[in-house]
Scaffold this active site. Sequence first.
Site, mmCIF file in Angstrom:
data_model
loop_
_atom_site.group_PDB
_atom_site.id
_atom_site.type_symbol
_atom_site.label_atom_id
_atom_site.label_comp_id
_atom_site.label_asym_id
_atom_site.label_seq_id
_atom_site.Cartn_x
_atom_site.Cartn_y
_atom_site.Cartn_z
ATOM 1 N N GLU A 118 0.826 -1.195 0.000
ATOM 2 C CA GLU A 118 0.000 0.000 0.000
ATOM 3 C C GLU A 118 0.863 1.249 0.000
ATOM 4 O O GLU A 118 1.957 1.246 0.560
ATOM 5 C CB GLU A 118 -0.877 0.008 1.254
ATOM 6 C CG GLU A 118 -1.966 -1.032 1.159
ATOM 7 C CD GLU A 118 -2.756 -1.170 2.446
ATOM 8 O OE1 GLU A 118 -3.924 -1.533 2.334
ATOM 9 O OE2 GLU A 118 -2.223 -0.924 3.527
ATOM 10 N N CYS A 131 3.389 8.578 1.227
ATOM 11 C CA CYS A 131 3.990 7.636 2.177
ATOM 12 C C CYS A 131 4.191 6.316 1.428
ATOM 13 O O CYS A 131 3.220 5.695 1.013
ATOM 14 C CB CYS A 131 3.014 7.491 3.343
ATOM 15 S SG CYS A 131 3.507 6.270 4.548
ATOM 16 N N CYS A 138 6.903 -6.653 7.386
ATOM 17 C CA CYS A 138 8.058 -6.195 8.160
ATOM 18 C C CYS A 138 8.465 -7.309 9.104
ATOM 19 O O CYS A 138 7.612 -7.989 9.665
ATOM 20 C CB CYS A 138 7.703 -4.929 8.953
ATOM 21 S SG CYS A 138 9.135 -4.213 9.793
ATOM 22 N N CYS A 142 7.238 -4.720 16.038
ATOM 23 C CA CYS A 142 6.993 -3.728 17.089
ATOM 24 C C CYS A 142 5.598 -4.027 17.642
ATOM 25 O O CYS A 142 4.670 -4.286 16.871
ATOM 26 C CB CYS A 142 7.076 -2.310 16.527
ATOM 27 S SG CYS A 142 8.723 -1.968 15.881
ATOM 28 N N CYS A 145 2.352 -2.230 16.261
ATOM 29 C CA CYS A 145 2.231 -1.989 14.813
ATOM 30 C C CYS A 145 1.587 -3.172 14.120
ATOM 31 O O CYS A 145 1.986 -4.318 14.312
ATOM 32 C CB CYS A 145 3.614 -1.725 14.219
ATOM 33 S SG CYS A 145 3.598 -1.598 12.426
ATOM 34 N N GLY A 203 7.179 -1.791 6.168
ATOM 35 C CA GLY A 203 8.567 -2.225 6.110
ATOM 36 C C GLY A 203 9.552 -1.331 6.825
ATOM 37 O O GLY A 203 9.257 -0.187 7.170
ATOM 38 N N GLU A 204 10.732 -1.891 7.048
ATOM 39 C CA GLU A 204 11.837 -1.149 7.677
ATOM 40 C C GLU A 204 12.797 -0.748 6.546
ATOM 41 O O GLU A 204 13.508 -1.594 6.005
ATOM 42 C CB GLU A 204 12.519 -2.048 8.715
ATOM 43 C CG GLU A 204 13.838 -1.529 9.244
ATOM 44 C CD GLU A 204 13.827 -0.065 9.672
ATOM 45 O OE1 GLU A 204 13.013 0.313 10.517
ATOM 46 O OE2 GLU A 204 14.649 0.712 9.128
ATOM 47 N N SER A 235 12.093 6.886 7.563
ATOM 48 C CA SER A 235 11.752 6.616 8.963
ATOM 49 C C SER A 235 12.273 5.236 9.344
ATOM 50 O O SER A 235 12.023 4.256 8.652
ATOM 51 C CB SER A 235 10.227 6.658 9.131
ATOM 52 O OG SER A 235 9.862 6.247 10.432
ATOM 53 N N SER A 257 11.735 6.232 14.912
ATOM 54 C CA SER A 257 10.580 5.750 15.682
ATOM 55 C C SER A 257 11.051 5.473 17.102
ATOM 56 O O SER A 257 11.440 4.357 17.409
ATOM 57 C CB SER A 257 10.028 4.479 15.041
ATOM 58 O OG SER A 257 9.506 4.783 13.778
ATOM 59 N N LEU A 258 10.993 6.486 17.930
ATOM 60 C CA LEU A 258 11.568 6.370 19.274
ATOM 61 C C LEU A 258 10.587 5.707 20.243
ATOM 62 O O LEU A 258 10.857 4.641 20.783
ATOM 63 C CB LEU A 258 11.979 7.766 19.772
ATOM 64 C CG LEU A 258 12.746 7.796 21.077
ATOM 65 C CD1 LEU A 258 14.078 7.077 20.964
ATOM 66 C CD2 LEU A 258 12.967 9.236 21.540
ATOM 67 N N HIS A 259 9.462 6.326 20.484
ATOM 68 C CA HIS A 259 8.324 5.767 21.224
ATOM 69 C C HIS A 259 8.549 5.486 22.704
ATOM 70 O O HIS A 259 7.578 5.224 23.418
ATOM 71 C CB HIS A 259 7.796 4.492 20.558
ATOM 72 C CG HIS A 259 7.500 4.651 19.103
ATOM 73 N ND1 HIS A 259 6.843 5.743 18.597
ATOM 74 C CD2 HIS A 259 7.789 3.864 18.037
ATOM 75 C CE1 HIS A 259 6.719 5.609 17.291
ATOM 76 N NE2 HIS A 259 7.290 4.491 16.916
ATOM 77 N N ASN A 334 -3.007 4.465 16.506
ATOM 78 C CA ASN A 334 -4.126 3.982 15.687
ATOM 79 C C ASN A 334 -4.394 2.524 16.032
ATOM 80 O O ASN A 334 -3.557 1.670 15.775
ATOM 81 C CB ASN A 334 -3.769 4.072 14.201
ATOM 82 C CG ASN A 334 -3.767 5.509 13.739
ATOM 83 O OD1 ASN A 334 -4.733 6.224 13.909
ATOM 84 N ND2 ASN A 334 -2.644 5.934 13.181
ATOM 85 N N CYS A 377 -0.973 5.649 10.161
ATOM 86 C CA CYS A 377 0.244 4.898 10.511
ATOM 87 C C CYS A 377 -0.083 3.567 11.145
ATOM 88 O O CYS A 377 -0.935 3.480 12.017
ATOM 89 C CB CYS A 377 1.052 5.649 11.567
ATOM 90 S SG CYS A 377 1.584 7.242 11.072
HETATM 91 N N1 SAH Z 1 9.517 0.720 9.883
HETATM 92 C C1 SAH Z 1 9.721 2.110 9.882
HETATM 93 C C2 SAH Z 1 8.808 2.879 8.953
HETATM 94 C C3 SAH Z 1 7.367 2.442 8.891
HETATM 95 S S1 SAH Z 1 6.371 2.669 10.320
HETATM 96 C C4 SAH Z 1 9.633 2.652 11.290
HETATM 97 O O1 SAH Z 1 9.243 1.912 12.186
HETATM 98 O O2 SAH Z 1 10.008 3.803 11.488
HETATM 99 C C5 SAH Z 1 5.983 4.422 10.237
HETATM 100 C C6 SAH Z 1 5.630 5.021 11.600
HETATM 101 O O3 SAH Z 1 4.336 4.602 12.036
HETATM 102 C C7 SAH Z 1 6.593 4.618 12.697
HETATM 103 O O4 SAH Z 1 6.950 5.712 13.493
HETATM 104 C C8 SAH Z 1 5.783 3.635 13.461
HETATM 105 O O5 SAH Z 1 6.297 3.475 14.750
HETATM 106 C C9 SAH Z 1 4.409 4.247 13.398
HETATM 107 N N2 SAH Z 1 3.329 3.320 13.751
HETATM 108 C C10 SAH Z 1 3.289 1.991 13.556
HETATM 109 N N3 SAH Z 1 2.128 1.480 14.009
HETATM 110 C C11 SAH Z 1 1.399 2.507 14.508
HETATM 111 C C12 SAH Z 1 0.095 2.622 15.093
HETATM 112 N N4 SAH Z 1 -0.685 1.552 15.232
HETATM 113 N N5 SAH Z 1 -0.313 3.842 15.457
HETATM 114 C C13 SAH Z 1 0.450 4.932 15.271
HETATM 115 N N6 SAH Z 1 1.688 4.892 14.712
HETATM 116 C C14 SAH Z 1 2.160 3.697 14.338
HETATM 117 FE FE1 SF4 Z 2 8.194 -2.650 11.172
HETATM 118 FE FE2 SF4 Z 2 8.135 0.019 11.562
HETATM 119 FE FE3 SF4 Z 2 5.989 -1.520 12.121
HETATM 120 FE FE4 SF4 Z 2 8.162 -1.661 13.660
HETATM 121 S S1 SF4 Z 2 6.813 0.143 13.390
HETATM 122 S S2 SF4 Z 2 6.956 -3.416 12.858
HETATM 123 S S3 SF4 Z 2 9.782 -1.391 12.154
HETATM 124 S S4 SF4 Z 2 6.871 -1.174 10.105
#
Ligand code: SAH
Ligand code: SF4
Length: 403
Positions: A118, A131, A138, A142, A145, A203-204, A235, A257-259, A334, A377
């Site tokens: 997508e 995007c 991936c 995480c 995600c 994906g990463e 990212s 993606s610190l979190h 989300n 996201c």
């Molecule tokens: N893999 C890479 C890029 C794709 S994810 C990464 O992790 O950075 C893009 C962004 O969406 C990242 O910051 C990720 O942490 C965030 N993300 C993933 N799942 C999410 C969710 N359910 N709600 C909000 N942000 C989310």
């Molecule tokens: Fe992969 Fe990014 Fe999702 Fe983590 S947040 S599972 S690195 S797509």
Amino acid sequence: MTRVIEMTPPSSAPAEAALPSLVGLDREKLGRALETAGVAERERRMRVNQLWHWIYLRGATSFDEMTNVSKHLRTRLAEVLSLARPEIVVEQVSQDGTRKWLLRMPADTPGEKPHEIECVYIPEKDRGTLCVSSQVGCTLNCSFCHTGTQRLVRNLTAAEIVAQVMVARDRLGDYPGRERAVGPGLPTEGDRLVTNIVFMGMGEPLYAYDSVAEAIEILSDGDGLGLGKRRITVSTSGIVPEIERLGREVGPMLAISLHAVRDELRDVLVPINKKYPIEELIEACRTYPPASNAKRITFEYVMLKGVNDSPADAKALVKLLEGVPAKINLIPFNPWPGTQYECSDWETIERFSDIVFRAGYASPVRTPRGRDILAACGQLKSETEKLSARERLALRAMAAAAE
Ligand code: SAH
Ligand code: SF4
């Protein structure tokens, strides 16, 4: 109202024995393709430049449009090569103007299921951000995600990454002389609809390093798509050794993606943290070659209720980023079916954002976009892994509740 346009039925058979496409290739690969078409070496460089112009600057979809290429060569090229884009399986247009495309990439080997990915277009008044995905699925899991729950994973090629931009621009009429898309939410300023690229889809990107690096060189080429590297953001969840390399060899903007601000928590949310802990990650950011006060690194921080959203976390975040040229992006979580997390309450997000704001970071909360089409996201997930009807209903209910 959400408009869902089914472009081709998802069950349609892939085109048989399709000709190789030139779309998404770099100059070297274009040259090799011309060689297979019998173009003599002495004229190849000139032909590559002509094709580059027509494909990437003008968005040509047929060789016939290439009026400065001889009729004879155009006919020859059309016999053995194509300008095909990935197939659009579904196009969705959100009520806020966000658009999402489900694209089908040909399978690697005959008989294998085609891969579906997508990409999402997020328009604003003065810009339009696309995007893009860098992998099918991936591997990183995480815990918050949805993409990480997908089993099927492969890196996209550079051509498949660039092709996402081409498809979006085709559908938006975003080439000189094309009829521009109209509709609510589209940019009204500037002459381009796609102005920025973020690698924040599936994906990463730093696990698909070669494809991403090659794609960025094609996207940023001034004679073609012309998306400068300041307008391209990669990212990453924090693949430390590749961060420095990306900065040195390619030089796009960076988002992390610190979190979480403590290793114990980040180990759970972003498990790659066990390999590359926070201190190493921040050090890689501090020394990221292209970063400066004018080119800040974005730190993404997803707001998870009761998990990482306390005022103490906010203060620790500000402290952690001291001395790093940083922007902070708070992302409301989300939800998706089966997740154990909830989005923080609005008051909690505001309190957190106030602390960040008072430390000197401007407008840190990212407004969720395209929730009605699951384009936000972490909700990107290929149709290859079909959601059950119950899951779909649950998702829709959650999205509605989150509005
Ligand atoms: N893999 C890479 C890029 C794709 S994810 C990464 O992790 O950075 C893009 C962004 O969406 C990242 O910051 C990720 O942490 C965030 N993300 C993933 N799942 C999410 C969710 N359910 N709600 C909000 N942000 C989310
Ligand atoms: Fe992969 Fe990014 Fe999702 Fe983590 S947040 S599972 S690195 S797509």
